[in-house]
Scaffold this motif. Structure first.
Motif, short mmCIF file in Angstrom:
data_model
loop_
_atom_site.label_atom_id
_atom_site.label_comp_id
_atom_site.label_asym_id
_atom_site.label_seq_id
_atom_site.Cartn_x
_atom_site.Cartn_y
_atom_site.Cartn_z
N ARG A 3 0.87 -1.18 0.00
CA ARG A 3 0.00 0.00 0.00
C ARG A 3 0.90 1.23 0.00
O ARG A 3 1.87 1.30 0.75
N ASN A 4 0.56 2.20 -0.84
CA ASN A 4 1.30 3.45 -0.90
C ASN A 4 0.78 4.39 0.19
O ASN A 4 -0.34 4.87 0.13
N ASP A 5 1.61 4.62 1.19
CA ASP A 5 1.28 5.54 2.28
C ASP A 5 2.10 6.82 2.10
O ASP A 5 3.17 6.96 2.66
N ASP A 6 1.59 7.71 1.25
CA ASP A 6 2.26 8.99 0.98
C ASP A 6 3.71 8.81 0.55
O ASP A 6 4.63 9.45 1.07
N GLY A 7 3.93 7.92 -0.43
CA GLY A 7 5.26 7.71 -0.97
C GLY A 7 6.07 6.64 -0.27
O GLY A 7 7.15 6.28 -0.72
N ARG A 8 5.57 6.12 0.82
CA ARG A 8 6.25 5.03 1.53
C ARG A 8 5.38 3.78 1.36
O ARG A 8 4.19 3.80 1.68
N PHE A 9 5.97 2.69 0.90
CA PHE A 9 5.21 1.48 0.62
C PHE A 9 5.24 0.54 1.82
O PHE A 9 6.31 0.24 2.35
N THR A 10 4.07 0.10 2.22
CA THR A 10 3.91 -0.79 3.37
C THR A 10 3.41 -2.15 2.90
O THR A 10 2.43 -2.23 2.17
N ASP A 11 4.09 -3.21 3.33
CA ASP A 11 3.70 -4.57 2.97
C ASP A 11 2.44 -4.95 3.75
O ASP A 11 2.46 -5.03 4.98
N ILE A 12 1.34 -5.17 3.03
CA ILE A 12 0.07 -5.52 3.68
C ILE A 12 -0.43 -6.90 3.24
O ILE A 12 -1.58 -7.26 3.48
N ALA A 13 0.45 -7.70 2.61
CA ALA A 13 0.04 -9.00 2.09
C ALA A 13 -0.58 -9.89 3.17
O ALA A 13 -1.62 -10.50 2.94
N ALA A 14 0.01 -9.96 4.34
CA ALA A 14 -0.53 -10.81 5.41
C ALA A 14 -1.89 -10.30 5.87
O ALA A 14 -2.80 -11.10 6.11
N GLU A 15 -2.05 -9.01 5.98
CA GLU A 15 -3.32 -8.40 6.41
C GLU A 15 -4.48 -8.77 5.51
O GLU A 15 -5.60 -8.95 5.97
N VAL A 16 -4.21 -8.81 4.21
CA VAL A 16 -5.30 -9.01 3.24
C VAL A 16 -5.42 -10.45 2.75
O VAL A 16 -6.30 -10.75 1.95
N GLY A 17 -4.56 -11.35 3.23
CA GLY A 17 -4.66 -12.75 2.85
C GLY A 17 -3.87 -13.15 1.62
O GLY A 17 -4.13 -14.20 1.04
#
Length: 90
Positions: A3-17
Motif C-alpha cells: 500500500r502506498n502511504d504517501d510515498g512510503r510502501f507498506t507490505d500488507i500481504a498478510a493483512e489481506v490474505g
C-alpha cells in the motif's frame, strides 16, 4: 501486496490474505466471481498448487482447490499444460 502511504510502501500481504510461501511465476488479475472487484489467479512452480485468491471487500481467500483450478493437467513424462480459468460474462 504493498500500500502506498504517501510515498512510503507498506507490505500488507498478510493483512489481506495474500502472503503465500509458494514460489509464484505469474499472476493475472480479473473478476473471477463477477462481483465487481478484482481477484487474482497465481501460477506457482515446484509442484505447488496454483492459487485463486478471491477478493471479498479487501480480504482475499484462496479458493483454487474448492473451484477446481489449483492443478494443471499433467502426466509423469510431460510438462504441465496451460490451465484456463473461465471468466463469467459481464
Amino acid at each position: 501486496m504493498f500500500r502506498n502511504d504517501d510515498g512510503r510502501f507498506t507490505d500488507i500481504a498478510a493483512e489481506v490474505g495474500l502472503a503465500d510461501s509458494r514460489k509464484s511465476v505469474g499472476a493475472v488479475w480479473f473478476d473471477a466471481d463477477a462481483d465487481g472487484d478484482m481477484d487474482v489467479y497465481v501460477g506457482n512452480m515446484d509442484c505447488d498448487a496454483n492459487g485463486l485468491f478471491v477478493n471479498n471487500r479487501g480480504k482475499f481467500t484462496d479458493e483454487a482447490e474448492r473451484r477446481g483450478v489449483a492443478w494443471g493437467e499433467r502426466t509423469p513424462k510431460t510438462p504441465p499444460t496451460a490451465l484456463c480459468v473461465p471468466v463469467p460474462p459481464m
